[in-house]
Each structure stands twice: as structure tokens, then as C-alpha cells.
Design a protein around this motif. Sequence first.
Motif, PDB file in Angstrom:
ATOM      1  N   SER A 260       0.830  -1.200   0.000  1.00 51.43           N
ATOM      2  CA  SER A 260       0.000   0.000   0.000  1.00 51.43           C
ATOM      3  C   SER A 260       0.868   1.255   0.000  1.00 51.43           C
ATOM      4  O   SER A 260       2.084   1.196   0.176  1.00 51.43           O
ATOM      5  CB  SER A 260      -0.900   0.014   1.228  1.00 51.43           C
ATOM      6  N   TRP A 261       0.233   2.422  -0.170  1.00 53.93           N
ATOM      7  CA  TRP A 261       0.985   3.673  -0.112  1.00 53.93           C
ATOM      8  C   TRP A 261       1.522   3.898   1.288  1.00 53.93           C
ATOM      9  O   TRP A 261       2.562   4.526   1.462  1.00 53.93           O
ATOM     10  CB  TRP A 261       0.140   4.845  -0.587  1.00 53.93           C
ATOM     11  N   ARG A 262       0.830   3.378   2.310  1.00 51.50           N
ATOM     12  CA  ARG A 262       1.335   3.496   3.676  1.00 51.50           C
ATOM     13  C   ARG A 262       2.646   2.725   3.832  1.00 51.50           C
ATOM     14  O   ARG A 262       3.562   3.164   4.526  1.00 51.50           O
ATOM     15  CB  ARG A 262       0.297   2.990   4.670  1.00 51.50           C
ATOM     16  N   SER A 263       2.729   1.580   3.158  1.00 53.69           N
ATOM     17  CA  SER A 263       3.969   0.803   3.182  1.00 53.69           C
ATOM     18  C   SER A 263       5.097   1.578   2.505  1.00 53.69           C
ATOM     19  O   SER A 263       6.239   1.587   2.975  1.00 53.69           O
ATOM     20  CB  SER A 263       3.769  -0.547   2.474  1.00 53.69           C
ATOM     21  N   ALA A 264       4.769   2.257   1.390  1.00 57.54           N
ATOM     22  CA  ALA A 264       5.780   3.048   0.692  1.00 57.54           C
ATOM     23  C   ALA A 264       6.291   4.180   1.569  1.00 57.54           C
ATOM     24  O   ALA A 264       7.497   4.450   1.618  1.00 57.54           O
ATOM     25  CB  ALA A 264       5.202   3.602  -0.612  1.00 57.54           C
ATOM     26  N   VAL A 265       5.382   4.850   2.287  1.00 56.78           N
ATOM     27  CA  VAL A 265       5.795   5.932   3.179  1.00 56.78           C
ATOM     28  C   VAL A 265       6.737   5.404   4.253  1.00 56.78           C
ATOM     29  O   VAL A 265       7.798   5.982   4.523  1.00 56.78           O
ATOM     30  CB  VAL A 265       4.565   6.600   3.829  1.00 56.78           C
ATOM     31  N   PHE A 266       6.366   4.286   4.873  1.00 54.05           N
ATOM     32  CA  PHE A 266       7.188   3.725   5.948  1.00 54.05           C
ATOM     33  C   PHE A 266       8.561   3.302   5.433  1.00 54.05           C
ATOM     34  O   PHE A 266       9.596   3.639   6.028  1.00 54.05           O
ATOM     35  CB  PHE A 266       6.482   2.529   6.580  1.00 54.05           C
ATOM     36  N   VAL A 267       8.587   2.579   4.329  1.00 56.85           N
ATOM     37  CA  VAL A 267       9.848   2.037   3.813  1.00 56.85           C
ATOM     38  C   VAL A 267      10.783   3.156   3.375  1.00 56.85           C
ATOM     39  O   VAL A 267      11.982   3.152   3.703  1.00 56.85           O
ATOM     40  CB  VAL A 267       9.573   1.061   2.646  1.00 56.85           C
ATOM     41  N   ILE A 268      10.256   4.141   2.652  1.00 52.58           N
ATOM     42  CA  ILE A 268      11.112   5.200   2.122  1.00 52.58           C
ATOM     43  C   ILE A 268      11.616   6.098   3.245  1.00 52.58           C
ATOM     44  O   ILE A 268      12.782   6.514   3.255  1.00 52.58           O
ATOM     45  CB  ILE A 268      10.368   6.000   1.049  1.00 52.58           C
ATOM     46  N   ASN A 269      10.758   6.414   4.216  1.00 54.14           N
ATOM     47  CA  ASN A 269      11.218   7.229   5.339  1.00 54.14           C
ATOM     48  C   ASN A 269      12.261   6.496   6.165  1.00 54.14           C
ATOM     49  O   ASN A 269      13.268   7.083   6.583  1.00 54.14           O
ATOM     50  CB  ASN A 269      10.030   7.626   6.224  1.00 54.14           C
ATOM     51  N   ALA A 270      12.026   5.208   6.435  1.00 52.71           N
ATOM     52  CA  ALA A 270      13.001   4.430   7.197  1.00 52.71           C
ATOM     53  C   ALA A 270      14.324   4.347   6.450  1.00 52.71           C
ATOM     54  O   ALA A 270      15.404   4.480   7.048  1.00 52.71           O
ATOM     55  CB  ALA A 270      12.450   3.027   7.467  1.00 52.71           C
ATOM     56  N   SER A 271      14.243   4.152   5.139  1.00 49.28           N
ATOM     57  CA  SER A 271      15.461   4.078   4.330  1.00 49.28           C
ATOM     58  C   SER A 271      16.234   5.384   4.381  1.00 49.28           C
ATOM     59  O   SER A 271      17.461   5.394   4.501  1.00 49.28           O
ATOM     60  CB  SER A 271      15.079   3.737   2.886  1.00 49.28           C
ATOM     61  N   ALA A 272      15.512   6.523   4.298  1.00 52.00           N
ATOM     62  CA  ALA A 272      16.181   7.822   4.333  1.00 52.00           C
ATOM     63  C   ALA A 272      16.811   8.088   5.693  1.00 52.00           C
ATOM     64  O   ALA A 272      17.922   8.624   5.785  1.00 52.00           O
ATOM     65  CB  ALA A 272      15.186   8.929   3.986  1.00 52.00           C
ATOM     66  N   LEU A 273      16.119   7.713   6.762  1.00 54.57           N
ATOM     67  CA  LEU A 273      16.648   7.963   8.107  1.00 54.57           C
ATOM     68  C   LEU A 273      17.899   7.138   8.383  1.00 54.57           C
ATOM     69  O   LEU A 273      18.829   7.606   9.035  1.00 54.57           O
ATOM     70  CB  LEU A 273      15.578   7.660   9.154  1.00 54.57           C
ATOM     71  N   ILE A 274      17.933   5.917   7.875  1.00 54.08           N
ATOM     72  CA  ILE A 274      19.092   5.050   8.091  1.00 54.08           C
ATOM     73  C   ILE A 274      20.328   5.626   7.410  1.00 54.08           C
ATOM     74  O   ILE A 274      21.457   5.431   7.883  1.00 54.08           O
ATOM     75  CB  ILE A 274      18.789   3.629   7.570  1.00 54.08           C
ATOM     76  N   ALA A 275      20.141   6.350   6.321  1.00 52.71           N
ATOM     77  CA  ALA A 275      21.280   6.859   5.550  1.00 52.71           C
ATOM     78  C   ALA A 275      22.164   7.772   6.378  1.00 52.71           C
ATOM     79  O   ALA A 275      23.392   7.763   6.228  1.00 52.71           O
ATOM     80  CB  ALA A 275      20.781   7.599   4.308  1.00 52.71           C
ATOM     81  N   TYR A 276      21.578   8.578   7.263  1.00 54.90           N
ATOM     82  CA  TYR A 276      22.363   9.572   7.999  1.00 54.90           C
ATOM     83  C   TYR A 276      23.308   8.938   9.025  1.00 54.90           C
ATOM     84  O   TYR A 276      24.510   9.213   9.002  1.00 54.90           O
ATOM     85  CB  TYR A 276      21.424  10.586   8.646  1.00 54.90           C
ATOM     86  N   PRO A 277      22.817   8.088   9.943  1.00 54.97           N
ATOM     87  CA  PRO A 277      23.770   7.483  10.887  1.00 54.97           C
ATOM     88  C   PRO A 277      24.781   6.569  10.221  1.00 54.97           C
ATOM     89  O   PRO A 277      25.937   6.511  10.643  1.00 54.97           O
ATOM     90  CB  PRO A 277      22.860   6.715  11.858  1.00 54.97           C
ATOM     91  N   LEU A 278      24.373   5.864   9.160  1.00 53.98           N
ATOM     92  CA  LEU A 278      25.327   5.001   8.458  1.00 53.98           C
ATOM     93  C   LEU A 278      26.458   5.827   7.863  1.00 53.98           C
ATOM     94  O   LEU A 278      27.637   5.456   7.962  1.00 53.98           O
ATOM     95  CB  LEU A 278      24.613   4.216   7.354  1.00 53.98           C
ATOM     96  N   SER A 279      26.115   6.943   7.238  1.00 52.94           N
ATOM     97  CA  SER A 279      27.133   7.790   6.620  1.00 52.94           C
ATOM     98  C   SER A 279      28.063   8.387   7.667  1.00 52.94           C
ATOM     99  O   SER A 279      29.281   8.444   7.476  1.00 52.94           O
ATOM    100  CB  SER A 279      26.465   8.902   5.814  1.00 52.94           C
ATOM    101  N   ALA A 280      27.489   8.836   8.784  1.00 51.58           N
ATOM    102  CA  ALA A 280      28.311   9.418   9.845  1.00 51.58           C
ATOM    103  C   ALA A 280      29.235   8.374  10.451  1.00 51.58           C
ATOM    104  O   ALA A 280      30.413   8.658  10.729  1.00 51.58           O
ATOM    105  CB  ALA A 280      27.422  10.034  10.917  1.00 51.58           C
ATOM    106  N   MET A 281      28.739   7.164  10.670  1.00 58.75           N
ATOM    107  CA  MET A 281      29.578   6.105  11.257  1.00 58.75           C
ATOM    108  C   MET A 281      30.702   5.697  10.307  1.00 58.75           C
ATOM    109  O   MET A 281      31.841   5.457  10.741  1.00 58.75           O
ATOM    110  CB  MET A 281      28.715   4.906  11.629  1.00 58.75           C
ATOM    111  N   ALA A 282      30.393   5.620   9.008  1.00 56.28           N
ATOM    112  CA  ALA A 282      31.437   5.273   8.045  1.00 56.28           C
ATOM    113  C   ALA A 282      32.496   6.369   7.989  1.00 56.28           C
ATOM    114  O   ALA A 282      33.706   6.082   7.921  1.00 56.28           O
ATOM    115  CB  ALA A 282      30.815   5.064   6.662  1.00 56.28           C
ATOM    116  N   MET A 283      32.064   7.625   8.050  1.00 59.08           N
ATOM    117  CA  MET A 283      33.019   8.737   8.042  1.00 59.08           C
ATOM    118  C   MET A 283      33.844   8.743   9.329  1.00 59.08           C
ATOM    119  O   MET A 283      35.050   9.038   9.295  1.00 59.08           O
ATOM    120  CB  MET A 283      32.266  10.056   7.895  1.00 59.08           C
TER     121      MET A 283
END
Length: 537
Positions: A63-86
Motif C-alpha cells: 500500500s501507499w502506507r507501506s511506501a511511506v514507511f519504507v522510504i522514510n526508514a530508508s532515508a533515516l538510516i542513511a544519515y547514521p550510516l554515513s556518519a559512522m562510516a566517516m
Amino acid sequence: MPDVDTDGTLWFIWLKAHSDKLFTSVELTPLLTYPFGFDLSPFPFDNIIDDLRSAAVAWTGGSWRSAVFVINASALIAYPLSAMAMYTLCWHLTRRHLAALAGAIVFGFSGYFIMLSRGSMANNHFWLLPLVYLFFIRYCEGRRRRDLVISCVLTAVQFRINPYWSFYGWLFTPVFLAFMSAPWKTRTLGLLQYSAFSGICLFLLNIQFIQQQWYLITNPAMASLVRPPGEVLYAIFEQGALFMPGTAPKIYPFSAPMDVGAFLGYSLLLLLTFACCRRPAWSHPMFRPALLCFAAAVVLSSYVPALTAANFLYFSVFEMFRGVSRVVQLAAFFGGIAVAIYLSTFRKHSATLWLGTVAVLVWYVAEVYPGSPTLRQKTDLAQVAAVYDSLAKDDRVTAVASYPMTYYNQNWGTAPLFEVLGQVVHGKPLAGAKDLRLFKRDPEARPLFGEISDPRTVDVLAQHGINRIVVYNRLIGNAQALHQALSTHPRIAFMGRHAIDERQCGASLTCKSLDISIYGISGVQAPASIPLPLDKH
């Protein structure tokens, strides 16, 4: 949910989730043209992250609710992963926690990264960039072939996700190789080995990219739609103020002439100035290449009249990777490395050093984070779904035409944001943009079915199997006269108006689109040669 890209990425993810073709794009081509939406500028390349997002959307219900959850979760994960790798990279270079933390903050909170909170789905691979350089620098230090292979594999994986930043990262690595403490013959051999290994890894992990390029070249319709290279000045920011903060911060009496949010901040410039004035920093083997790469990235990512020759030279050689404005993310990356090296030269981490570093980093975050104009642009997909609810429940829809039938970009045929979101929440595609089969007949990208104000357009829509018309009341001109004309047409029936008050939807980019009138066309049969819209699982 943050406002998303207007190039159809959200629609593409949703389509893959409902087509059982999660890990391919070529086979989706028939579904990406009329009546299934828009050709996606001009073709969506396979992307590991998008494939995983599509699979996650499908696994969580589709559903579109699933798309909202997945895309937001994916975007949020990007920030701590990038900071930890740096942090890992800066720790390897400095062996100091404060220095590594500062470098991670500079990269993880860079203005361009924060700007992508608008919903641009191209930030989920930034965490790979520090790891690419970590193993490449380890190779430069110890010349272990294993480290070189790991770096090349990571580069290829990053290319599989987003070719732009993978290419940009690859473009700057030879600078670090040139500063190796080894004879020039050894460095030349290292460059040859690096080129060979990276080429092999890129080929093996990105065969699909080659297949898609070949498809674009050999398919007659797609060959006409390949993006034109554009102008050099359109490929850069043209603001000439890369360090100037955006419009939102109130700490300065002035602001950047363009509300792009992709700036570096005066705080970072101050830290780098201090670093250049400190002799121990220059003695670090990686400080000079990091500073040189930072300067080159700044030149490529900003419009500096005295240095435009560099932009034109880059553009003439690397025309395919023409979005040189994106190199600003590399500038933040190399700036973070230089800042970390500078702070590591202080042997004693006194209270003064800690307080001074914290103060400058707080200043940095204050410059970049509130400066993003995207923080005020949020889309409530529940509101969007409420507007399209009747279409979602309408089982008699064969295809939907929306007016004004417009294009986000007339040369590329990309869908406007409101139409992309509309397709996802009501589960039915909007007919419009360029039909690849008719492109040669209409090279100027006019509406394929005619203007809705023309009485003949209704019959043309019906002939193409379209039995629903959506009129965006706040976006179309002379709406009252149009509704009066449609209400008197013998084949058209009014099916309702659905709207969200503009005062309730804030500053979202989709706000003006949340007022639609729906009309039905009688006596329409979907042509047998055109597949029916995909049903939701």
C-alpha cells in the motif's frame, strides 16, 4: 513524508512492488509508457536500493502506507550510516575520537545531505563513500592488493546504486595515489592496477547498466528520448556563493541568491583556514590531497566566473556525468577529512579545545540544518489519499487522464510531483506525458490527446481507452468555464469534487494539487493491446 523527487522514482518503486519484477527495469518498459504513467527521464536504471525498497514495500503489504514507511526508514538510516562510516575513516587517519567525531559531523550534516531530506532518494549510498576511501588510503599506505580490491568492489556497488557519486569518488582517488610515499614508477603501477581492478569490478557488478545503455541506443523510440546534455551553466549552481548559508537562517543579514540549501557554511571555511595555518597539519600525509580535492570540488560545484573554464573542461570530457553541482557533497567529504586531521594535531585535548570544537560544530549545524528550505516541505500522504479515495475505490477505471496535462520537464518528459503521488495512492496510472510510440509524431511534447478545452478531446480520450478525467482545479486556467463545458458534454458525467483546504496542507509542494474534480466518459472499452492497470495485492 518528505516531498519526493519529481522524476517518477516513487511511482517506479511502487510499480516494481506490484509487478513481480523487483530486480529488473528493462522488462518494465511497456508499463512505463502510456497508459501507465510517464517515461522516466528517459529510463529508470536498476538500483540496488530501489530494488530493496520495492521488495520491502511488497513484503509490507504494497500500500501507499507501506511506501511511506519504507522510504522514510530508508532515508533515516542513511544519515547514521554515513556518519559512522566517516567516523571510521577519520579514526583510521587520526586515531583521535574528537577529530573523528568532528569529521563525521561535517560529512553527516553537510548542507547538500540535509537538502536531500526533501525526499530525494539518492542519499542511501553516501555511507559507502568513506569506506571506498578508507580501503583505498589503506592501499596507498601499505600497498596491499586486498585493500585495493575491496575499495574497487565498494566503488562498483556504489555505482550499482547511483553512478553519479560513484564516478565522482573515483575521479578524486588518483589524487591520493599521487601523494603516496613511493617512487613514481610504483605510483604509476598502482594507478594501472587500480584502473584495471576498478574496471573489472565495475563491469562485473554493473552488466545491467551496459544492457540498459545498449537498449537506449538500439531501441528506436528510446534513442530519441536520451537526455540532451544541456548547457554547462545549467549543470552547476550558478550562485557563486557556495559557503553562503541558505534563506532560512536568521543569524546573517543576507542569504544565498538561490534557495538551494546546498552550501558548506562559513564555519567549515573557518576551520579549514585554521588548518591551513597550522604547520603540523601539513605534515600529515593525507592533508594535502584532501585539501586539494576539497578545492577542486568547490570549483566544480559552484559558479565562479573566473574559474568557469574548469567547469567547461569537465563538461566536455565527462558529458554523461553532467550534474557537476552534486560534487558539493564531495567538498563536504574532503573538508571533513581535513578538519579531522587538523584537530588531531593537538596532542592534548584540553577543555578549551573541546569547547572551541563544540562551538564551531554547533555553528556549522546551525548554518546547514535550519538553512535547508526542504524542512518546511512535508507531504501528508493521508491528505493525498483522501483526495484520491474515490478513484482508488472505482473499479470501472480503464485509464485516467489528468489536466493540465503537463510535464515537469518538456525535454525529458518527467512527471510532476502531484501526478506521481496520485498514481501511488489511488493505485491507477495517469495517462499523459510522451507516448514512446508516438514520440516521432510529436517531438515538441504537446499533450498527446489534445487540450481539455477542445470539445474533440473527449472522443480522442475515449478512443485510447481512457474513461476518467481528473481536473486539478487550482492548477488549470479558467476552471469555471471548463467545468461548465464538461458538464454539458453528452458523454461526460460529473463524479465529484475532492479538496483539502490550502491552509490545512501547509507548504507542501503538492498542496495546490489537492483539489480535483473527476469526470467519467461513457461507452469506453479498454483496447485489448493495452494491458489493464495493475491490481493491488
